[in-house]
Design a protein around this motif. Structure first.
Motif, PDB file in Angstrom:
ATOM      1  N   ASP A  91       0.856  -1.183   0.000  1.00 56.73           N
ATOM      2  CA  ASP A  91       0.000   0.000   0.000  1.00 56.73           C
ATOM      3  C   ASP A  91       0.896   1.239   0.000  1.00 56.73           C
ATOM      4  O   ASP A  91       0.871   2.046   0.925  1.00 56.73           O
ATOM      5  CB  ASP A  91      -0.933  -0.025   1.230  1.00 56.73           C
ATOM      6  CG  ASP A  91      -1.822   1.225   1.289  1.00 56.73           C
ATOM      7  OD1 ASP A  91      -2.030   1.855   0.238  1.00 56.73           O
ATOM      8  OD2 ASP A  91      -2.304   1.561   2.394  1.00 56.73           O
ATOM      9  N   TYR A  94       2.615   2.236   3.238  1.00 58.58           N
ATOM     10  CA  TYR A  94       1.829   2.238   4.483  1.00 58.58           C
ATOM     11  C   TYR A  94       1.702   0.818   5.038  1.00 58.58           C
ATOM     12  O   TYR A  94       0.770   0.487   5.759  1.00 58.58           O
ATOM     13  CB  TYR A  94       0.461   2.890   4.264  1.00 58.58           C
ATOM     14  CG  TYR A  94       0.574   4.401   4.195  1.00 58.58           C
ATOM     15  CD1 TYR A  94       0.635   5.159   5.353  1.00 58.58           C
ATOM     16  CD2 TYR A  94       0.684   5.061   2.979  1.00 58.58           C
ATOM     17  CE1 TYR A  94       0.780   6.537   5.305  1.00 58.58           C
ATOM     18  CE2 TYR A  94       0.829   6.438   2.922  1.00 58.58           C
ATOM     19  CZ  TYR A  94       0.877   7.174   4.089  1.00 58.58           C
ATOM     20  OH  TYR A  94       1.039   8.532   4.050  1.00 58.58           O
ATOM     21  N   VAL A 131       2.924   5.041  11.142  1.00 59.53           N
ATOM     22  CA  VAL A 131       1.736   4.267  10.752  1.00 59.53           C
ATOM     23  C   VAL A 131       1.400   3.296  11.901  1.00 59.53           C
ATOM     24  O   VAL A 131       1.777   2.128  11.863  1.00 59.53           O
ATOM     25  CB  VAL A 131       2.006   3.490   9.444  1.00 59.53           C
ATOM     26  CG1 VAL A 131       0.713   2.900   8.889  1.00 59.53           C
ATOM     27  CG2 VAL A 131       2.678   4.380   8.412  1.00 59.53           C
ATOM     28  N   HIS A 134      -1.427  -0.269  11.857  1.00 62.87           N
ATOM     29  CA  HIS A 134      -1.123  -1.576  11.273  1.00 62.87           C
ATOM     30  C   HIS A 134       0.344  -1.635  10.903  1.00 62.87           C
ATOM     31  O   HIS A 134       1.060  -0.642  10.961  1.00 62.87           O
ATOM     32  CB  HIS A 134      -2.003  -1.825  10.045  1.00 62.87           C
ATOM     33  CG  HIS A 134      -2.115  -0.622   9.157  1.00 62.87           C
ATOM     34  ND1 HIS A 134      -3.150   0.277   9.252  1.00 62.87           N
ATOM     35  CD2 HIS A 134      -1.313  -0.131   8.174  1.00 62.87           C
ATOM     36  CE1 HIS A 134      -2.990   1.246   8.371  1.00 62.87           C
ATOM     37  NE2 HIS A 134      -1.879   1.035   7.704  1.00 62.87           N
ATOM     38  N   PHE A 179     -10.883   0.132   2.567  1.00 69.30           N
ATOM     39  CA  PHE A 179     -10.524  -0.069   1.159  1.00 69.30           C
ATOM     40  C   PHE A 179     -11.545  -0.980   0.489  1.00 69.30           C
ATOM     41  O   PHE A 179     -11.195  -1.765  -0.375  1.00 69.30           O
ATOM     42  CB  PHE A 179      -9.160  -0.760   1.059  1.00 69.30           C
ATOM     43  CG  PHE A 179      -7.986   0.150   1.229  1.00 69.30           C
ATOM     44  CD1 PHE A 179      -8.132   1.515   1.373  1.00 69.30           C
ATOM     45  CD2 PHE A 179      -6.699  -0.369   1.215  1.00 69.30           C
ATOM     46  CE1 PHE A 179      -7.032   2.337   1.520  1.00 69.30           C
ATOM     47  CE2 PHE A 179      -5.589   0.449   1.355  1.00 69.30           C
ATOM     48  CZ  PHE A 179      -5.759   1.800   1.513  1.00 69.30           C
ATOM     49  N   PHE A 202      -7.393  -2.342   6.540  1.00 62.80           N
ATOM     50  CA  PHE A 202      -7.024  -2.010   5.152  1.00 62.80           C
ATOM     51  C   PHE A 202      -6.782  -3.329   4.406  1.00 62.80           C
ATOM     52  O   PHE A 202      -7.660  -4.181   4.421  1.00 62.80           O
ATOM     53  CB  PHE A 202      -5.832  -1.038   5.144  1.00 62.80           C
ATOM     54  CG  PHE A 202      -6.199   0.304   5.761  1.00 62.80           C
ATOM     55  CD1 PHE A 202      -6.768   1.307   4.994  1.00 62.80           C
ATOM     56  CD2 PHE A 202      -6.040   0.539   7.123  1.00 62.80           C
ATOM     57  CE1 PHE A 202      -7.157   2.530   5.554  1.00 62.80           C
ATOM     58  CE2 PHE A 202      -6.422   1.748   7.700  1.00 62.80           C
ATOM     59  CZ  PHE A 202      -6.982   2.743   6.910  1.00 62.80           C
ATOM     60  N   GLN A 206      -1.715  -5.638   5.664  1.00 58.13           N
ATOM     61  CA  GLN A 206      -1.576  -4.622   6.721  1.00 58.13           C
ATOM     62  C   GLN A 206      -2.346  -5.048   7.984  1.00 58.13           C
ATOM     63  O   GLN A 206      -3.357  -4.431   8.340  1.00 58.13           O
ATOM     64  CB  GLN A 206      -2.121  -3.276   6.221  1.00 58.13           C
ATOM     65  CG  GLN A 206      -1.336  -2.702   5.045  1.00 58.13           C
ATOM     66  CD  GLN A 206      -2.098  -1.578   4.341  1.00 58.13           C
ATOM     67  OE1 GLN A 206      -3.134  -1.809   3.729  1.00 58.13           O
ATOM     68  NE2 GLN A 206      -1.593  -0.372   4.439  1.00 58.13           N
ATOM     69  N   ARG A 236       3.583  12.821  11.258  1.00 66.73           N
ATOM     70  CA  ARG A 236       2.201  12.772  10.786  1.00 66.73           C
ATOM     71  C   ARG A 236       1.705  11.378  11.148  1.00 66.73           C
ATOM     72  O   ARG A 236       2.372  10.378  10.860  1.00 66.73           O
ATOM     73  CB  ARG A 236       2.176  13.014   9.277  1.00 66.73           C
ATOM     74  CG  ARG A 236       0.800  12.915   8.610  1.00 66.73           C
ATOM     75  CD  ARG A 236       0.626  11.562   7.954  1.00 66.73           C
ATOM     76  NE  ARG A 236      -0.579  11.520   7.109  1.00 66.73           N
ATOM     77  CZ  ARG A 236      -1.107  10.404   6.625  1.00 66.73           C
ATOM     78  NH1 ARG A 236      -0.551   9.235   6.882  1.00 66.73           N
ATOM     79  NH2 ARG A 236      -2.177  10.422   5.881  1.00 66.73           N
ATOM     80  N   ASP A 238      -0.628   8.391  10.819  1.00 67.15           N
ATOM     81  CA  ASP A 238      -1.541   7.787   9.855  1.00 67.15           C
ATOM     82  C   ASP A 238      -2.760   7.182  10.557  1.00 67.15           C
ATOM     83  O   ASP A 238      -2.617   6.536  11.598  1.00 67.15           O
ATOM     84  CB  ASP A 238      -0.784   6.679   9.099  1.00 67.15           C
ATOM     85  CG  ASP A 238      -1.600   6.083   7.987  1.00 67.15           C
ATOM     86  OD1 ASP A 238      -1.887   6.805   7.023  1.00 67.15           O
ATOM     87  OD2 ASP A 238      -1.970   4.896   8.087  1.00 67.15           O
ATOM     88  N   GLU A 292      -3.786  12.348  11.161  1.00 66.84           N
ATOM     89  CA  GLU A 292      -4.672  12.144  10.012  1.00 66.84           C
ATOM     90  C   GLU A 292      -6.003  11.653  10.574  1.00 66.84           C
ATOM     91  O   GLU A 292      -6.130  10.500  10.982  1.00 66.84           O
ATOM     92  CB  GLU A 292      -4.108  11.103   9.039  1.00 66.84           C
ATOM     93  CG  GLU A 292      -4.947  11.049   7.770  1.00 66.84           C
ATOM     94  CD  GLU A 292      -5.034   9.671   7.101  1.00 66.84           C
ATOM     95  OE1 GLU A 292      -5.459   9.612   5.947  1.00 66.84           O
ATOM     96  OE2 GLU A 292      -4.711   8.650   7.743  1.00 66.84           O
ATOM     97  N   HIS A 353      -1.958  12.512  -1.296  1.00 71.98           N
ATOM     98  CA  HIS A 353      -1.723  11.344  -2.145  1.00 71.98           C
ATOM     99  C   HIS A 353      -2.918  10.386  -2.182  1.00 71.98           C
ATOM    100  O   HIS A 353      -2.818   9.321  -2.776  1.00 71.98           O
ATOM    101  CB  HIS A 353      -0.494  10.601  -1.614  1.00 71.98           C
ATOM    102  CG  HIS A 353      -0.716  10.086  -0.217  1.00 71.98           C
ATOM    103  ND1 HIS A 353      -0.898  10.920   0.868  1.00 71.98           N
ATOM    104  CD2 HIS A 353      -0.835   8.838   0.277  1.00 71.98           C
ATOM    105  CE1 HIS A 353      -1.114  10.218   1.950  1.00 71.98           C
ATOM    106  NE2 HIS A 353      -1.083   8.934   1.623  1.00 71.98           N
ATOM    107  N   ARG A 439      -5.875   5.548  -6.484  1.00 71.86           N
ATOM    108  CA  ARG A 439      -5.182   6.801  -6.183  1.00 71.86           C
ATOM    109  C   ARG A 439      -3.913   6.993  -7.008  1.00 71.86           C
ATOM    110  O   ARG A 439      -3.168   7.938  -6.780  1.00 71.86           O
ATOM    111  CB  ARG A 439      -4.864   6.833  -4.684  1.00 71.86           C
ATOM    112  CG  ARG A 439      -6.115   6.745  -3.809  1.00 71.86           C
ATOM    113  CD  ARG A 439      -5.799   6.410  -2.371  1.00 71.86           C
ATOM    114  NE  ARG A 439      -5.222   5.068  -2.269  1.00 71.86           N
ATOM    115  CZ  ARG A 439      -4.792   4.506  -1.139  1.00 71.86           C
ATOM    116  NH1 ARG A 439      -4.870   5.176  -0.006  1.00 71.86           N
ATOM    117  NH2 ARG A 439      -4.285   3.294  -1.146  1.00 71.86           N
TER     118      ARG A 439
END
Ligand code: GLC
Length: 579
Positions: A91, A94, A131, A134, A179, A202, A206, A236, A238, A292, A353, A439
């Motif tokens: 991913d 991620y 992250v 997961h 997802f 996800f 993950q 940041r 996730d 996020e 993204h 994406r």
């Protein structure tokens, strides 16, 4: 620096070209302010697609280091890197296999350390992506959990459960994946018979971590320290509102109510972020935590920003709204109102993204954004979208708070919507059964120079084509082409960021709407700055002003045309003359 001197500099730089503009940007102050994050302009780098120095078709850290001067000239305060760690890239990174090493496709830990220092020397801070929800299924913890089997302590770091139904062949819950598709995958026991299921909000690559487990908490605290020790200015976080789950594993109620969802926004999360905050605060300088957080309840959202928790969180409400004055005004009002009681700055985000590029989105009849709504082949008017994208860039840059710029938006790149199916990479596309285009269209490698792909993304001697194909039409919007064109998006961004920096130096959070005309968003910031965005279908008269600082489109007989933003000084005399 006050606004009048910026305006004078802009006139000079417009006349003499980008070298002077760059020199003047370099003079701008940025580095020692402990409150830098409250009004920072933060540039998001998707390392795979920024610049490829070694010619393998994949962006890398050496490529970023070569272009730090470009970012300095753009006028940003910090870079946020999406994950750069060792990862199978199931991913886009991620799915982290090792948080303490850099994926070899991107470089080495030593290069990351060098990059952090090089950027700091230019006054640019680095924010990295953590992250925590997961991990990669290739991470040693998950491999150990699979090998150790049911009932083992290794499995307690994850969410392994017996299935329901007669043979355990039904999933433990019917939670839906972010997802699309299922959130549980069944494992096989050592003898090959179907065994327990594990949770993954996800992809199956993950697996979700169990945040009730002390190892999970300790590992993340160590990761934070590992990177803060290396000089990063922030993280940041996730999927920041998903970490904690209700361990009774109930189905999602029809109306979960505040904190009642089994996998989202649970009250226990706040303790985790309090402990992270105390780690961040134990370091010199300000190390920021940026969440996020996609939450419809803006008051619950603001709770994460209390003063002993996260510093800021992404405001996705604004980017989800259509290009409509009432909608955008409503979003701005709700955002500012929710942030005020916790004294946290708002963030303004036009894209990232994960979402459709603004130029494409704003050219559509329905210009709102929502996951699950994306479809291939929705018509767009790119000229209209670019015009609105320019207006939106100035609108968001004028608002009080921090600003995020996703790489390529400063070039006005559109979403690439015709990537051949066999080159697509995003699991979101495949897990939707091909219904969602995914994406990849906003992740196409940047065009730097030249007239044919790879447009300077990779060196001429490259051994491989860029990992996603660039449209031939990008020849006219490379960095090189735009540097030579004062009417380009790149110039607009550079000028806007310089004026914004001066504006924020004089006026932190002041903001007041001004009623000018229907479908017009006008607001004052401080005593000498007015932003006017015309979302009506008519050109409008500008109010009495002391000069135009910047305009997203040429004026039409002195009037501001539709889908445009103008920045004005409101005083006729520069403050030093009045004084
Ligand atoms: C976040 C990231 C997205 C990723 C997902 C799972 O939403 O922005 O790119 O796919 O989390 O980690």
């Amino acid at each position: 620096m006050d606004l009048s001197s910026v305006a004078d500099q802009l006139q000079t730089s417009t006349a003499v070209g980008s070298a002077d503009m760059a020199a003047s940007a370099r003079r701008a102050p940025s580095s020692s302010d402990p409150l830098w994050w409250r009004s920072a302009a933060i540039y998001q780098i998707y390392p795979r697609s920024f610049a490829d120095a070694n010619g393998d078709g994949v962006g890398d850290l050496a490529g970023v280091r070569r272009h730090l001067g470009y970012l300095k000239d753009l006028g940003i305060d910090a870079i946020w890197f999406t994950p750069w760690y060792a990862s199978p890239l199931a991913d886009g990174g991620y799915d982290v296999a090792d948080y303490r090493s850099i994926d070899p496709r991107f470089g080495t830990l030593e290069e990351a350390e060098g990059l952090i220092q090089d950027a700091l020397a230019l006054g640019i801070r680095t924010i990295i992506d953590i992250v925590p929800n997961h991990i990669s299924d290739q991470h040693p913890w998950f491999q150990a959990a699979l090998a150790a089997g049911p009932g083992s302590p290794e499995r307690e770091r994850f969410w392994f459960r017996e299935g329901k139904g007669r043979n355990g062949d039904e999933m433990p819950t019917n939670w839906e994946s972010n997802f699309s598709g299922e959130t549980w995958t069944r494992t096989a026991d050592a003898n090959g018979t179907p065994g327990e299921w594990y949770l993954h909000l996800f992809t199956p690559e993950q697996p979700d971590l169990n945040w009730n487990h002390p190892d999970v908490r300790r590992m993340h605290e160590d990761i934070l320290k590992f990177w803060f020790d290396r000089g990063v200015g922030g993280v940041r976080i996730d999927s920041a509102a998903l970490l904690v789950k209700d361990d009774a594993l109930p189905e999602v109620p029809n109306d979960p109510g505040p904190g009642g969802h089994p996998t989202q926004d649970r009250d226990e999360l706040h303790d985790i972020y309090r402990s992270w905050r105390s780690i961040a605060d134990s370091y010199p300088g300000t190390r920021v935590l940026v969440g996020e957080i996609w939450l419809p309840d803006i008051d619950r959202f603001a709770k994460y920003l209390r003063k002993d928790e996260l510093h800021t969180a992404f405001n996705f409400d604004f980017l989800a709204r259509p290009w409509d004055a009432d909608e955008l005004r409503d979003s701005i009002d709700a955002t500012l109102a929710a942030h005020a009681p916790v004294d946290a700055p708002s963030t303004w985000v036009l894209s990232n993204h994960d979402v459709t590029r603004p130029v494409t989105r704003y050219g559509r009849e329905d210009s709102s954004f929502a996951f699950g709504k994306k479809r291939a082949g929705i018509p767009t008017d790119l000229a209209l979208g670019a015009r609105r994208g320019r207006a939106a860039a100035l609108l968001t840059a004028a608002l009080p708070g921090a600003l995020y710029i996703y790489q390529g938006d400063e070039l006005g790149l559109p979403e690439v919507e015709d990537i051949p199916e066999d080159l697509l990479d995003d699991p979101m596309h495949f897990r939707s059964g091909g219904v969602d285009p995914g994406r990849d269209g906003c992740r196409v490698p940047l065009p730097w120079s030249g007239s044919t792909p790879p447009f300077g993304f990779s060196p001429d001697s490259a051994s491989a084509a860029p990992w996603l194909p660039q449209p031939a039409s990008w020849a006219s919007i490379t960095v090189q082409a735009q540097q030579a064109d004062p009417s380009s998006m790149l110039w607009l961004y550079r000028q806007a960021l310089r004026i914004r920096r001066a504006l924020n130096a004089t006026s932190d959070t002041s903001f007041a709407w001004r009623e000018l005309a229907p479908h017009v968003l006008a607001f004052d910031r401080g005593p000498d700055f007015l932003s006017v965005t015309n979302l009506s279908i008519h050109s409008i008269d500008l109010p009495d002003n002391g000069g135009i600082l910047l305009c997203s489109s040429p004026l039409d007989g002195g009037k501001l045309p539709p889908d445009s933003t103008a920045w004005l000084r409101t005083q006729h005399e520069p403050p030093e003359i009045r004084a």
